[in-house]
Design a protein around this motif. Structure first.
Motif, PDB file in Angstrom:
ATOM      1  N   LYS A 137       0.830  -1.201   0.000  1.00  0.00           N
ATOM      2  CA  LYS A 137       0.000   0.000   0.000  1.00  0.00           C
ATOM      3  C   LYS A 137       0.869   1.258   0.000  1.00  0.00           C
ATOM      4  O   LYS A 137       0.600   2.213  -0.724  1.00  0.00           O
ATOM      5  CB  LYS A 137      -0.921   0.000   1.219  1.00  0.00           C
ATOM      6  N   ARG A 138       1.936   1.255   0.766  1.00  0.00           N
ATOM      7  CA  ARG A 138       2.844   2.393   0.811  1.00  0.00           C
ATOM      8  C   ARG A 138       3.539   2.577  -0.542  1.00  0.00           C
ATOM      9  O   ARG A 138       3.684   3.703  -1.031  1.00  0.00           O
ATOM     10  CB  ARG A 138       3.865   2.199   1.920  1.00  0.00           C
ATOM     11  N   GLU A 139       3.934   1.491  -1.185  1.00  0.00           N
ATOM     12  CA  GLU A 139       4.554   1.572  -2.507  1.00  0.00           C
ATOM     13  C   GLU A 139       3.564   2.098  -3.556  1.00  0.00           C
ATOM     14  O   GLU A 139       3.925   2.912  -4.400  1.00  0.00           O
ATOM     15  CB  GLU A 139       5.093   0.204  -2.939  1.00  0.00           C
ATOM     16  N   VAL A 140       2.324   1.638  -3.474  1.00  0.00           N
ATOM     17  CA  VAL A 140       1.293   2.113  -4.412  1.00  0.00           C
ATOM     18  C   VAL A 140       1.055   3.605  -4.210  1.00  0.00           C
ATOM     19  O   VAL A 140       0.938   4.360  -5.180  1.00  0.00           O
ATOM     20  CB  VAL A 140      -0.011   1.298  -4.241  1.00  0.00           C
ATOM     21  N   ASP A 141       0.995   4.049  -2.956  1.00  0.00           N
ATOM     22  CA  ASP A 141       0.826   5.478  -2.689  1.00  0.00           C
ATOM     23  C   ASP A 141       2.007   6.280  -3.221  1.00  0.00           C
ATOM     24  O   ASP A 141       1.834   7.366  -3.802  1.00  0.00           O
ATOM     25  CB  ASP A 141       0.668   5.733  -1.187  1.00  0.00           C
ATOM     26  N   ARG A 142       3.203   5.751  -3.077  1.00  0.00           N
ATOM     27  CA  ARG A 142       4.395   6.421  -3.586  1.00  0.00           C
ATOM     28  C   ARG A 142       4.356   6.501  -5.116  1.00  0.00           C
ATOM     29  O   ARG A 142       4.663   7.541  -5.699  1.00  0.00           O
ATOM     30  CB  ARG A 142       5.640   5.655  -3.133  1.00  0.00           C
TER      31      ARG A 142
END
Length: 180
Positions: A37-42
């Motif tokens: 999720k953090r990678e997708v947000d980035r």
């Protein structure tokens, strides 16, 4: 050796062991989810920044094109006015107006098209007259350019007014100026 375990202690130890095992399992399942999720947000924020930069570059490119077009139009208008000045001041009887009309079409690309929509039966000579009137030339200057008399220019203007359906109160110059 007598090894006895207290049941209360055993129960507490089992509860702690099961809780630690459940916590490990939950972390094993949820950590990759939060990392993804953090990678997708980035990635989304990078995409937004890229789109913003692209839109900014596109806007600057459009502004640059518009400024270049405006500079070209200004240059063409100066060229046309210089050309008209040279033609009216020359003593030659034969004037080549082809460069003039080509520059006029570059400055006002839809003028003849719009004029033909307004009056479909307009002739090529009347289109030329309209172009000269649009540049706010008087009858004397138009007559010199077209090698005709002032009276002929006035008659041509009169016929043009009839074809365009103008009343005597309407100004032909302002009408042609409003045509895009």
């Amino acid at each position: 050796m007598d090894f006895r375990v207290n049941t209360d202690t055993w129960f507490v130890f089992c509860i702690l062991f099961i809780s630690a095992l459940a916590l490990c399992i939950i972390l094993y399942i949820t950590m990759p989810f939060f990392i993804r999720k953090r990678e997708v947000d980035r990635i989304k924020s990078r995409r937004k920044n890229t789109i913003f930069k692209y839109n900014e570059l596109d806007r600057k490119k459009t502004e640059f094109k518009v400024s270049i077009q405006e500079d070209n139009i200004k240059k063409l208008k100066i060229d046309i006015s210089d050309y008209i000045y040279q033609i009216t001041r020359s003593d030659s009887n034969s004037h080549s107006l082809v460069p003039f009309y080509s520059n006029f079409e570059k400055i006002y690309p839809n003028f003849s098209h719009s004029l033909k929509k307004l009056s479909p039966n307009i002739s090529a000579n009347e289109l030329k007259l309209c172009a000269l009137i649009r540049l706010n030339l008087n009858s004397k200057e138009i007559g010199e350019l077209l090698n005709i008399t002032q009276d002929s220019v006035n008659k041509a203007r009169y016929r043009l007014r009839k074809k365009l359906g103008l009343t005597p109160n309407e100004d032909i110059f302002t009408t042609l100026l409003n045509i895009k």
